[in-house]
Motif scaffolding. Structure first.
Motif, PDB file in Angstrom:
ATOM      1  N   GLN A 146       4.625 -17.317 -55.238  1.00  0.00           N
ATOM      2  CA  GLN A 146       5.326 -16.888 -56.462  1.00  0.00           C
ATOM      3  C   GLN A 146       6.716 -16.308 -56.233  1.00  0.00           C
ATOM      4  O   GLN A 146       7.241 -15.611 -57.082  1.00  0.00           O
ATOM      5  CB  GLN A 146       4.449 -15.886 -57.231  1.00  0.00           C
ATOM      6  CG  GLN A 146       4.429 -14.458 -56.720  1.00  0.00           C
ATOM      7  CD  GLN A 146       3.442 -14.213 -55.606  1.00  0.00           C
ATOM      8  OE1 GLN A 146       3.105 -15.103 -54.854  1.00  0.00           O
ATOM      9  NE2 GLN A 146       2.972 -12.985 -55.468  1.00  0.00           N
ATOM     10  N   LYS A 147       7.318 -16.605 -55.085  1.00  0.00           N
ATOM     11  CA  LYS A 147       8.668 -16.065 -54.827  1.00  0.00           C
ATOM     12  C   LYS A 147       9.645 -17.234 -54.676  1.00  0.00           C
ATOM     13  O   LYS A 147       9.904 -17.923 -55.637  1.00  0.00           O
ATOM     14  CB  LYS A 147       8.627 -15.170 -53.587  1.00  0.00           C
ATOM     15  CG  LYS A 147       7.516 -14.116 -53.600  1.00  0.00           C
ATOM     16  CD  LYS A 147       7.906 -12.848 -54.312  1.00  0.00           C
ATOM     17  CE  LYS A 147       6.744 -11.918 -54.533  1.00  0.00           C
ATOM     18  NZ  LYS A 147       6.684 -10.778 -53.639  1.00  0.00           N
ATOM     19  N   GLY A 148      10.131 -17.482 -53.458  1.00  0.00           N
ATOM     20  CA  GLY A 148      11.107 -18.561 -53.278  1.00  0.00           C
ATOM     21  C   GLY A 148      10.540 -19.944 -53.531  1.00  0.00           C
ATOM     22  O   GLY A 148      11.279 -20.900 -53.738  1.00  0.00           O
ATOM     23  N   LEU A 149       9.228 -20.065 -53.509  1.00  0.00           N
ATOM     24  CA  LEU A 149       8.616 -21.393 -53.629  1.00  0.00           C
ATOM     25  C   LEU A 149       8.455 -21.888 -55.065  1.00  0.00           C
ATOM     26  O   LEU A 149       7.964 -22.989 -55.295  1.00  0.00           O
ATOM     27  CB  LEU A 149       7.296 -21.444 -52.873  1.00  0.00           C
ATOM     28  CG  LEU A 149       7.534 -21.893 -51.425  1.00  0.00           C
ATOM     29  CD1 LEU A 149       6.428 -21.434 -50.510  1.00  0.00           C
ATOM     30  CD2 LEU A 149       7.677 -23.406 -51.345  1.00  0.00           C
ATOM     31  N   GLY A 199      -0.247 -13.254 -51.722  1.00  0.00           N
ATOM     32  CA  GLY A 199       0.343 -13.118 -50.388  1.00  0.00           C
ATOM     33  C   GLY A 199      -0.403 -12.143 -49.495  1.00  0.00           C
ATOM     34  O   GLY A 199      -0.551 -12.370 -48.281  1.00  0.00           O
ATOM     35  N   THR A 200      -0.898 -11.084 -50.088  1.00  0.00           N
ATOM     36  CA  THR A 200      -1.598 -10.054 -49.317  1.00  0.00           C
ATOM     37  C   THR A 200      -2.843 -10.608 -48.629  1.00  0.00           C
ATOM     38  O   THR A 200      -3.254 -10.090 -47.585  1.00  0.00           O
ATOM     39  CB  THR A 200      -1.945  -8.869 -50.237  1.00  0.00           C
ATOM     40  OG1 THR A 200      -0.739  -8.472 -50.914  1.00  0.00           O
ATOM     41  CG2 THR A 200      -2.477  -7.677 -49.459  1.00  0.00           C
ATOM     42  N   GLY A 201      -3.423 -11.673 -49.199  1.00  0.00           N
ATOM     43  CA  GLY A 201      -4.568 -12.312 -48.570  1.00  0.00           C
ATOM     44  C   GLY A 201      -4.197 -12.827 -47.183  1.00  0.00           C
ATOM     45  O   GLY A 201      -4.926 -12.604 -46.205  1.00  0.00           O
ATOM     46  N   ILE A 259       7.088 -13.432 -47.312  1.00  0.00           N
ATOM     47  CA  ILE A 259       6.672 -13.832 -48.658  1.00  0.00           C
ATOM     48  C   ILE A 259       7.871 -13.922 -49.605  1.00  0.00           C
ATOM     49  O   ILE A 259       7.987 -14.859 -50.375  1.00  0.00           O
ATOM     50  CB  ILE A 259       5.575 -12.881 -49.192  1.00  0.00           C
ATOM     51  CG1 ILE A 259       4.309 -13.057 -48.347  1.00  0.00           C
ATOM     52  CG2 ILE A 259       5.282 -13.142 -50.674  1.00  0.00           C
ATOM     53  CD1 ILE A 259       3.230 -12.027 -48.580  1.00  0.00           C
ATOM     54  N   SER A 260       8.786 -12.959 -49.506  1.00  0.00           N
ATOM     55  CA  SER A 260       9.958 -13.003 -50.389  1.00  0.00           C
ATOM     56  C   SER A 260      11.194 -13.549 -49.670  1.00  0.00           C
ATOM     57  O   SER A 260      12.314 -13.371 -50.142  1.00  0.00           O
ATOM     58  CB  SER A 260      10.243 -11.608 -50.947  1.00  0.00           C
ATOM     59  OG  SER A 260      10.478 -10.706 -49.879  1.00  0.00           O
ATOM     60  N   ALA A 261      11.003 -14.212 -48.548  1.00  0.00           N
ATOM     61  CA  ALA A 261      12.149 -14.736 -47.792  1.00  0.00           C
ATOM     62  C   ALA A 261      12.074 -16.241 -47.564  1.00  0.00           C
ATOM     63  O   ALA A 261      13.096 -16.888 -47.356  1.00  0.00           O
ATOM     64  CB  ALA A 261      12.257 -14.019 -46.441  1.00  0.00           C
ATOM     65  N   LEU A 262      10.870 -16.776 -47.607  1.00  0.00           N
ATOM     66  CA  LEU A 262      10.677 -18.195 -47.350  1.00  0.00           C
ATOM     67  C   LEU A 262      11.360 -19.009 -48.453  1.00  0.00           C
ATOM     68  O   LEU A 262      11.234 -18.694 -49.625  1.00  0.00           O
ATOM     69  CB  LEU A 262       9.166 -18.493 -47.336  1.00  0.00           C
ATOM     70  CG  LEU A 262       8.700 -19.673 -46.493  1.00  0.00           C
ATOM     71  CD1 LEU A 262       9.108 -19.507 -45.035  1.00  0.00           C
ATOM     72  CD2 LEU A 262       7.192 -19.821 -46.598  1.00  0.00           C
ATOM     73  N   ALA A 286      -1.197 -18.560 -50.704  1.00  0.00           N
ATOM     74  CA  ALA A 286      -0.527 -17.909 -49.579  1.00  0.00           C
ATOM     75  C   ALA A 286      -0.489 -18.900 -48.424  1.00  0.00           C
ATOM     76  O   ALA A 286      -1.350 -19.785 -48.331  1.00  0.00           O
ATOM     77  CB  ALA A 286      -1.285 -16.650 -49.182  1.00  0.00           C
ATOM     78  N   PHE A 287       0.507 -18.775 -47.590  1.00  0.00           N
ATOM     79  CA  PHE A 287       0.695 -19.696 -46.474  1.00  0.00           C
ATOM     80  C   PHE A 287       0.770 -18.906 -45.183  1.00  0.00           C
ATOM     81  O   PHE A 287       1.273 -17.786 -45.169  1.00  0.00           O
ATOM     82  CB  PHE A 287       1.988 -20.492 -46.661  1.00  0.00           C
ATOM     83  CG  PHE A 287       2.145 -20.995 -48.059  1.00  0.00           C
ATOM     84  CD1 PHE A 287       1.295 -21.971 -48.545  1.00  0.00           C
ATOM     85  CD2 PHE A 287       3.082 -20.440 -48.919  1.00  0.00           C
ATOM     86  CE1 PHE A 287       1.386 -22.413 -49.853  1.00  0.00           C
ATOM     87  CE2 PHE A 287       3.191 -20.874 -50.234  1.00  0.00           C
ATOM     88  CZ  PHE A 287       2.340 -21.866 -50.707  1.00  0.00           C
TER      89      PHE A 287
END
Ligand SMILES: *Cc1c(COP(=O)(O)O)cnc(C)c1O
Length: 382
Positions: free
Chosen positions: A189-192, A62-64, A166-169, A199-200
């Motif tokens: 790697q979170k909600g998805l 995600g940081t990318g 990242i942790s909300a989508l 990363a999106f």
């Protein structure tokens, strides 16, 4: 054998449907077989992000994508605002620092949500602010920041609105376009429900305009090139093909459940978790606006949050998370996002009860589990 349960705020469990899809034989990313997979994932991702804009798929953590938000739209010396209410807010500041972007922080006490009027005031003081960076869910504290309200105060201003979701989508309802989010960042790697590695990033027309003037150095994350490639259902460099196939499977599951229902399920799980926390005689860490992705729980007086986290994992096989920085030892965090259901919450609560009891904390076994069950029963009755 110790059976393991992954209840950390990332990475999260991956459903069998997604694992199976990723078990496909390797394909070549420039060959025609990749095109329909990529195209399908790309379109579903737009739907998930509630946007008409392009959503870029980057092979990175995600940081990318957070980094790309800074070095594709801004130039050294530009002034920006960062909403800093925890470790991930702090990360925006550090990334900006790496690209010589000048940061003014809207400091939010840990456990609180940002006040939109504080953002409005900072923007009025400095109309040259080029961007506002914020989290949707600040994972270190378990707080949800009101994206809609902050979007409301930025609307009509020069500044871009960049949200680390990242942790909300796929957990919280985030209306990218309607709320004026120019850059919405997601991670796999979170909600998805995927392993780490993608990363999106959705990018508005306003942001593409600003990108034209950006003088920051970049090579790997060159979003203009990614946008060109995206049109041809390609990426600039070799993408994580397997994860993209998994992404399409995960999005298919989300589609089948329905977006509203996905949000509602997370609200139910979080609600039951919070009820159980109270019934165990514990407190959640957020003083307001707790997220539906994870629950940060205060370690009760006389116990060490790190010890709780360690025992959960070592004795009960439950991988949760400890506290970071100033919260180390003070909280532990349990996720209920992505591939999560009733018995993930029940499992977590039961393991917390046994862990605390084992540490000599006065607690009636079953008090939290009973409360969670009651919450779930009420939810299904209504
Ligand atoms: C997990 C997470 C990130 C991303 O971290 P990576 O390790 O780079 O994937 C960023 N922001 C928030 C709010 C997160 O929860």
């Amino acid at each position: 054998m110790l059976k393991r349960y992954l209840l950390a705020p990332g990475p999260t469990p991956v459903p069998p449907e997604v694992l199976l899809r990723m078990a496909m034989p390797a394909i070549h990313h420039r060959a025609p077989d990749f095109i329909p997979i990529f195209e399908s994932a790309k379109n579903r991702l737009k739907w998930l992000c509630q946007t008409g804009n392009d959503v870029l798929i980057l092979t990175a953590s995600g940081t990318g994508a957070m980094t790309a938000c800074v070095n594709n739209f801004l130039s050294p010396g530009d002034r920006v605002l960062v909403v800093n209410g925890g470790k991930f807010g702090e990360r925006w500041t550090k990334i900006c620092g790496a690209y010589a972007v000048s940061v003014e922080e809207v400091k939010v006490p840990w456990g609180r949500a940002v006040k939109p009027e504080d953002v409005a005031r900072a923007l009025e003081r400095d109309p040259e602010i080029k961007a506002v960076f914020m989290q949707a869910v600040e994972t270190s504290t378990g707080v949800y920041h009101d994206v809609e309200a902050v979007g409301g105060v930025i609307k009509g201003k020069k500044a871009l609105f960049a949200v680390d979701a990242i942790s909300a989508l796929a957990v919280h309802d985030l209306k990218t376009d309607a709320w004026g989010v120019d850059l919405m960042v997601g991670g796999s790697q979170k909600g998805l429900m995927l392993p780490p590695g993608l990363a999106f990033l959705s990018v508005s027309e306003k942001a593409w305009e600003m990108a034209k003037g950006s003088k920051s150095p970049r090579f790997y994350f060159n979003l203009k090139k990614e946008r060109e490639a995206l049109k041809k259902n390609q990426t600039n460099f070799t993408p994580a093909v397997t994860l993209i196939a998994g992404l399409d499977a995960a999005l298919e599951m989300i589609e089948r459940e329905g977006l509203r229902e996905v949000f509602a399920r997370h609200a139910r799980l979080a609600g039951a978790m919070r009820r159980a926390v109270g019934a165990m005689g514990l407190e959640i860490f957020p003083a307001e606006s707790p997220s539906n992705s994870l629950t940060a729980i205060k370690a009760p007086e006389g116990t060490d949050g790190q010890e709780i986290y360690k025992r959960l994992r070592e004795i009960y096989g439950v991988t949760a998370a400890g506290g970071q920085d100033q919260l180390r030892g003070k909280v532990f965090r349990v996720a209920h996002m992505g591939y999560a259901g009733v018995f993930d919450v029940i499992t977590a609560v039961s393991a917390i009860e046994m862990t605390l009891k084992g540490l000599g904390h006065p607690l009636r076994p079953g008090s939290g589990v009973g409360a969670a069950e009651e919450a779930f029963l009420e939810q299904t009755a209504s």
